[in-house]
Design a protein around this motif. Sequence first.
Motif, mmCIF file in Angstrom:
data_model
loop_
_atom_site.group_PDB
_atom_site.id
_atom_site.type_symbol
_atom_site.label_atom_id
_atom_site.label_comp_id
_atom_site.label_asym_id
_atom_site.label_seq_id
_atom_site.Cartn_x
_atom_site.Cartn_y
_atom_site.Cartn_z
ATOM 1 N N ILE A 255 59.763 -27.362 22.369
ATOM 2 C CA ILE A 255 60.390 -26.281 23.146
ATOM 3 C C ILE A 255 61.644 -26.727 23.882
ATOM 4 O O ILE A 255 62.317 -25.903 24.506
ATOM 5 C CB ILE A 255 59.392 -25.673 24.161
ATOM 6 N N GLY A 256 61.962 -28.030 23.838
ATOM 7 C CA GLY A 256 63.155 -28.514 24.517
ATOM 8 C C GLY A 256 62.810 -29.187 25.835
ATOM 9 O O GLY A 256 61.784 -28.901 26.457
ATOM 10 N N ASP A 257 63.687 -30.084 26.247
ATOM 11 C CA ASP A 257 63.412 -30.910 27.424
ATOM 12 C C ASP A 257 63.437 -30.117 28.725
ATOM 13 O O ASP A 257 62.543 -30.226 29.561
ATOM 14 C CB ASP A 257 64.429 -32.049 27.490
ATOM 15 N N SER A 258 64.482 -29.328 28.927
ATOM 16 C CA SER A 258 64.593 -28.592 30.178
ATOM 17 C C SER A 258 63.474 -27.566 30.301
ATOM 18 O O SER A 258 62.904 -27.373 31.382
ATOM 19 C CB SER A 258 65.953 -27.906 30.276
ATOM 20 N N ALA A 259 63.126 -26.900 29.209
ATOM 21 C CA ALA A 259 62.035 -25.925 29.243
ATOM 22 C C ALA A 259 60.710 -26.600 29.573
ATOM 23 O O ALA A 259 59.870 -26.033 30.286
ATOM 24 C CB ALA A 259 61.936 -25.202 27.904
ATOM 25 N N THR A 260 60.532 -27.819 29.074
ATOM 26 C CA THR A 260 59.295 -28.554 29.360
ATOM 27 C C THR A 260 59.193 -28.883 30.840
ATOM 28 O O THR A 260 58.124 -28.736 31.454
ATOM 29 C CB THR A 260 59.240 -29.838 28.527
ATOM 30 N N VAL A 261 60.286 -29.363 31.425
ATOM 31 C CA VAL A 261 60.272 -29.688 32.856
ATOM 32 C C VAL A 261 59.988 -28.450 33.694
ATOM 33 O O VAL A 261 59.159 -28.467 34.615
ATOM 34 C CB VAL A 261 61.615 -30.324 33.276
ATOM 35 N N ILE A 262 60.677 -27.358 33.388
ATOM 36 C CA ILE A 262 60.497 -26.128 34.167
ATOM 37 C C ILE A 262 59.065 -25.628 34.044
ATOM 38 O O ILE A 262 58.428 -25.253 35.039
ATOM 39 C CB ILE A 262 61.504 -25.064 33.708
ATOM 40 N N ALA A 263 58.529 -25.628 32.820
ATOM 41 C CA ALA A 263 57.147 -25.173 32.618
ATOM 42 C C ALA A 263 56.158 -26.078 33.350
ATOM 43 O O ALA A 263 55.178 -25.594 33.939
ATOM 44 C CB ALA A 263 56.830 -25.141 31.127
ATOM 45 N N ALA A 264 56.420 -27.394 33.335
ATOM 46 C CA ALA A 264 55.516 -28.330 34.015
ATOM 47 C C ALA A 264 55.526 -28.120 35.523
ATOM 48 O O ALA A 264 54.474 -28.145 36.189
ATOM 49 C CB ALA A 264 55.908 -29.767 33.676
ATOM 50 N N LEU A 265 56.707 -27.923 36.094
ATOM 51 C CA LEU A 265 56.804 -27.692 37.531
ATOM 52 C C LEU A 265 56.118 -26.384 37.934
ATOM 53 O O LEU A 265 55.415 -26.325 38.953
ATOM 54 C CB LEU A 265 58.269 -27.670 37.960
ATOM 55 N N LEU A 266 56.299 -25.345 37.127
ATOM 56 C CA LEU A 266 55.660 -24.071 37.438
ATOM 57 C C LEU A 266 54.142 -24.155 37.256
ATOM 58 O O LEU A 266 53.380 -23.521 38.006
ATOM 59 C CB LEU A 266 56.236 -22.968 36.555
ATOM 60 N N THR A 267 53.680 -24.920 36.274
ATOM 61 C CA THR A 267 52.240 -25.122 36.087
ATOM 62 C C THR A 267 51.630 -25.812 37.292
ATOM 63 O O THR A 267 50.562 -25.419 37.795
ATOM 64 C CB THR A 267 51.980 -25.945 34.818
#
Length: 488
Positions: free
Chosen positions: A328-340
């Motif tokens: 899904i891409g690096d930035s999307a992964t970081v954002i999803a992880a922080l929101l999780t």
Amino acid sequence: MNLHSTPPRSGAVLAALAGAQFTVMLATSIVNVALPQIRVGVGLSDGGTTWVVNAYGLAFGALLLAGGRAADLLGRRRVLMAGLGLFAVASLTAGLAGSSDVLIAARAAQGVGAAAIAPAALALAMGLFPSGAGRGRALGVWGAVSGAGGAGGVLLGGVLTQAWGWPWIFHSVAFGTVLVLAAVAALIPRASSAEGGKFDLLGTVTITVSLTCLVWGLTTARGSGWTDPGVLGALLGSTVLLGAFVVIERRRSDALVPPRLFRTGRVAAGNLLMALLGSVWIALFFFLPLYQQQVLGMGPLATGAGQLPLAAANMLGASLAPRVSRRIGDSATVIAALLTTAAGMLWLARISADGSYVGHVLGPSILIGLGLSTAFVQLTALAVGGVPPQDAGLAGGLVNTTRQVGGAIGLAALATLAGTVTTHAAVTRTPQLEAVTAGYRAAFTVSAAVLTAAALLALLLTRRSGWQRTVATAPARRSAEPRASAVS
């Protein structure tokens, strides 16, 4: 001899380096459950009990940049082994301590050793896997052991304290460190030479004293209050010295933190987001065991065992992070992880005085573990990827510094908030357990807000820093970089 010529050993080398990181994280949390027994054992006051934790964090956070730069200039293997040796001796001394002064001094010495271990081990690991999918897997391992060290420290501390007494939490760390030291000595070849260059003594002293004042002021404020003259003086001194450090670094050719480190903008983005993540990470392992023991009435062993689901989720998230990032891409992964992680914190903010572990802690712990580890892996990749090989140790020291200092700031602020809410609730004649729980709820709620803000900031930084591709999934053209130079 170099690691490139012996690829079959790369897994064993990574395991040894990950073991070094594990010991550093273990020592951060292993004392938390045992603090009441330690207090009785060496006759600590309330303030002294706090410094069993703070002495380690203060030395660790203040000296990480110096440790990272020393690793670059003197040789990463050499600095790593020296740090492990000091860490083992300090751990053994802490376990044998018969007085509070010796124990606190030994904890500070542990922090000094950790400040050498963490950046040197990370730089060696990144040199072993310069780019591509291999680096992503290595960072997954790094994230797994970092999270497992924090959660495992609570478990191991509870088991050892209940079975054999608090000195064994330090003896076990000393024994484990000796094993890691032996593995490093056997598996990592001697470097033919270090990177060379001059050590920025003036910049190092300035930033070290600045960070020392900052961490000391923040940790002392929890007990003395924010208006205490000593606290205010320390924070003011830290600010002045930080400004002086910026001026010094602009004028020196041998700067401790050279401008080239921030040329792409990704290093700055990674460190800023890591500071925000650290501000809730360290606080989590402070408040959660307290809620389990003080409110739910769990003993040291049960409290430690209660961290196992979080640790397991942490390891799973870290191992899956590189795969998710490629999809899904690096930035999307970081954002999803922080929101999780934010969602898990918000869920945890529903705890109650008459709650239960299964009903109020288990589910949020799993969600938080998955998010924390994934964010840690991706932000570490962002902060150390693409830096010049001669600055690998410094980049590792910098990202560890921002996490540690961010953690000190976050813990001080959240502990103050929780204490204020608890005091206000007690004034209104709220039952004690309900008042304490209200303070913890406030801390977890604010933690969720910080992580949500970090996710929004990550979205903004993605656009400004060109961070659509990170080191974990870097282009193949960098895979041809020689490994030996980066590792040595």
